[in-house]
Write an enzyme that holds these catalytic residues in place. Structure first.
Site, PDB file in Angstrom:
ATOM      1  N   THR A 145      70.396 -12.660 -21.530  1.00 60.40           N
ATOM      2  CA  THR A 145      70.659 -12.297 -22.929  1.00 60.40           C
ATOM      3  C   THR A 145      69.631 -11.233 -23.328  1.00 60.40           C
ATOM      4  O   THR A 145      69.826 -10.060 -23.075  1.00 60.40           O
ATOM      5  CB  THR A 145      70.609 -13.536 -23.848  1.00 60.40           C
ATOM      6  OG1 THR A 145      69.405 -14.280 -23.591  1.00 60.40           O
ATOM      7  CG2 THR A 145      71.807 -14.439 -23.593  1.00 60.40           C
ATOM      8  N   LYS A 171      67.466 -17.528 -16.481  1.00 61.46           N
ATOM      9  CA  LYS A 171      67.377 -16.616 -17.603  1.00 61.46           C
ATOM     10  C   LYS A 171      66.589 -17.317 -18.696  1.00 61.46           C
ATOM     11  O   LYS A 171      66.555 -18.539 -18.816  1.00 61.46           O
ATOM     12  CB  LYS A 171      68.755 -16.193 -18.116  1.00 61.46           C
ATOM     13  CG  LYS A 171      69.618 -17.302 -18.720  1.00 61.46           C
ATOM     14  CD  LYS A 171      69.358 -17.731 -20.127  1.00 61.46           C
ATOM     15  CE  LYS A 171      69.373 -16.583 -21.106  1.00 61.46           C
ATOM     16  NZ  LYS A 171      69.128 -17.115 -22.527  1.00 61.46           N
ATOM     17  N   THR A 182      65.722 -22.228 -24.392  1.00 68.35           N
ATOM     18  CA  THR A 182      66.957 -21.458 -24.307  1.00 68.35           C
ATOM     19  C   THR A 182      66.985 -20.721 -22.980  1.00 68.35           C
ATOM     20  O   THR A 182      66.693 -19.551 -22.889  1.00 68.35           O
ATOM     21  CB  THR A 182      67.155 -20.493 -25.474  1.00 68.35           C
ATOM     22  OG1 THR A 182      68.436 -19.885 -25.318  1.00 68.35           O
ATOM     23  CG2 THR A 182      66.097 -19.455 -25.561  1.00 68.35           C
ATOM     24  N   GLU A 268      60.344 -12.713 -25.510  1.00 74.13           N
ATOM     25  CA  GLU A 268      60.846 -11.605 -26.330  1.00 74.13           C
ATOM     26  C   GLU A 268      59.687 -10.822 -26.943  1.00 74.13           C
ATOM     27  O   GLU A 268      58.865 -11.365 -27.684  1.00 74.13           O
ATOM     28  CB  GLU A 268      61.775 -12.139 -27.414  1.00 74.13           C
ATOM     29  CG  GLU A 268      63.098 -12.615 -26.849  1.00 74.13           C
ATOM     30  CD  GLU A 268      63.988 -13.291 -27.855  1.00 74.13           C
ATOM     31  OE1 GLU A 268      65.194 -13.384 -27.580  1.00 74.13           O
ATOM     32  OE2 GLU A 268      63.485 -13.746 -28.897  1.00 74.13           O
ATOM     33  N   ASN A 390      64.480 -10.605 -33.022  1.00 79.16           N
ATOM     34  CA  ASN A 390      65.144 -11.765 -33.609  1.00 79.16           C
ATOM     35  C   ASN A 390      65.633 -11.537 -35.030  1.00 79.16           C
ATOM     36  O   ASN A 390      66.424 -12.318 -35.553  1.00 79.16           O
ATOM     37  CB  ASN A 390      64.217 -12.973 -33.547  1.00 79.16           C
ATOM     38  CG  ASN A 390      64.163 -13.552 -32.149  1.00 79.16           C
ATOM     39  OD1 ASN A 390      65.091 -14.214 -31.706  1.00 79.16           O
ATOM     40  ND2 ASN A 390      63.096 -13.256 -31.440  1.00 79.16           N
TER      41      ASN A 390
END
Length: 395
Positions: A145, A171, A182, A268, A390
């Site tokens: 993602t 991932k 996640t 991220e 985000n």
């Protein structure tokens, strides 16, 4: 035992990945297939809103401890999608079973992506029709993602004079705070091991690896780590009494730890991997707790992003736990440079410490002075880009 980033295929496995049209150009669908039914084990998110594919996998593996294929997609999580979402996941499994000419109970499913939207069934059906029994690493990108790169690891070892391979890919980048995060993780091996034995080993190893990473303190709805063992190396069954069982366990842990650290480093917006090592804990569980509290503190993470050796943030994170701490004799070091001894600052060269913190990996060592146990956790720094990513993830 040899550990490598090179993606190897244990005997009897096939992978493929492609663009099914859910994204403009990037891969978004793939599968992992064994030539024979394989022993299966899994661990899953503890989020109360478990997605349809997560519930299905948990039931499948918990009931039979056996799978032969897993169909995967990104973009759409198929979470909070009600009865239709469950029915869609079942339909995809039925399509896969028909294509592979195997029982549907041997076909699993895994999804990741945006919560609240239904699977694009026509695109998945067309994509599934194109998947082949190849050995293509494209599956590792099909599940990504916000990841910047795939996470892979392979280990080779010898058991009963036979070469055995364990390979994993995963991932994960944001919403990382297991008990599961996640992320999707898949590990497959040609060793011979019963499903219940594999389950016990996987659960224990996940606790020491994937459950010790954090990026942002959030736990998602779709997450799982699944392990398959198809026995095609033709070793004797691995049990706790087998001489090679400890080595196999260490090899499995090496794969999971490598993948877990890869996810933490690719958080991220992250610029660095952070490793926290705790010693002097009263128990291992408390050592793990403290390590994860330090690496998960937003104040610590922000300081690490700014290369600021603000050890007070670390002390505060330790003190917020209920772990046993000798508050008069705690020690802290950054990248091997002592900052705190006996809970007091020691003289250090601040420019030297700041320069060391600019590296791609920062190591925080904490000594609690309360016992002989240890703990370890991994995470990343908190950057401006995390907010940027985000702020517009769905739109």
């Amino acid at each position: 035992m040899q550990v490598s980033d090179t993606f190897l295929w244990p005997q009897g496995y096939y992978t493929d990945g492609l663009n099914a049209g859910m994204r403009h150009h990037k891969n978004d669908m793939g599968w992992l297939v064994s030539s024979v039914p394989a022993a299966a084990a899994g661990t899953y998110t503890t989020n109360q809103f478990q997605a349809a594919p997560t519930k299905i996998m948990k039931h499948l593996i918990g009931t039979h401890h056996q799978l032969q294929a897993i169909i995967m997609n990104s973009v759409c999580a198929n979470s909070c999608t009600g009865a239709q979402g469950t029915a869609n996941a079942q339909t995809v499994r039925e399509w896969g079973a028909a294509k592979l000419a195997i029982p549907v109970d041997l076909v699993g499913i895994a999804s990741t992506g945006v919560i609240g939207t239904q699977l694009p069934m026509a695109k998945l059906q067309a994509g599934l029709a194109q998947l082949q029994l190849t050995q293509d690493q494209a599956v590792t990108t099909a599940i990504m993602t916000t990841d910047t790169h795939p996470k892979t690891c392979s280990v080779t070892l010898t058991i009963d004079d036979q070469p055995v391979t364990i390979t994993g890919f995963a991932k994960g980048s944001g919403m990382i705070h297991p008990m599961m995060a996640t992320m999707l993780g898949f590990v497959f091996t040609d060793a011979t091991i019963d499903g219940s034995v594999l389950q016990a080993l996987l659960s224990q190893t996940v606790d020491e690896t994937f459950n010790q990473i954090t990026v942002d303190g959030d736990t998602s709805t779709n997450d799982m780590v699944v392990a398959l063992a198809n026995g095609q190396a033709h070793t004797h069954p691995l049990t706790p009494t087998h001489p090679a069982y400890p080595e196999f366990g260490e090899a499995l842990k090496a794969v999971l730890a490598h993948l877990a650290q890869g996810i933490a480093a690719d958080g991220e917006g992250a610029t660095k991997l952070v490793e926290v090592n705790v010693t002097g804990a009263a128990t291992h569980a408390e050592g793990q707790m403290v390590a994860k509290a330090v690496v998960g503190s937003n104040l610590v993470k922000a300081a690490l992003f700014g290369n600021d050796p603000n050890w007070g943030r670390i002390i505060a994170a330790i003190g917020q736990t209920h772990a046993t701490v000798d508050t008069a004799h705690t020690a802290i070091a950054l990248n091997g440079i002592p900052l705190v001894h006996d809970s007091l600052e020691v003289p250090f060269d601040e420019p030297q410490v700041k320069a060391s913190m600019a590296a791609a990996k920062v190591t925080v060592d904490v000594a609690l002075g309360a016992g002989t146990a240890s703990g370890q956790a991994w995470g990343c720094d908190l950057t401006y880009n995390y907010v940027k990513i985000n702020a517009s993830y769905r739109s």
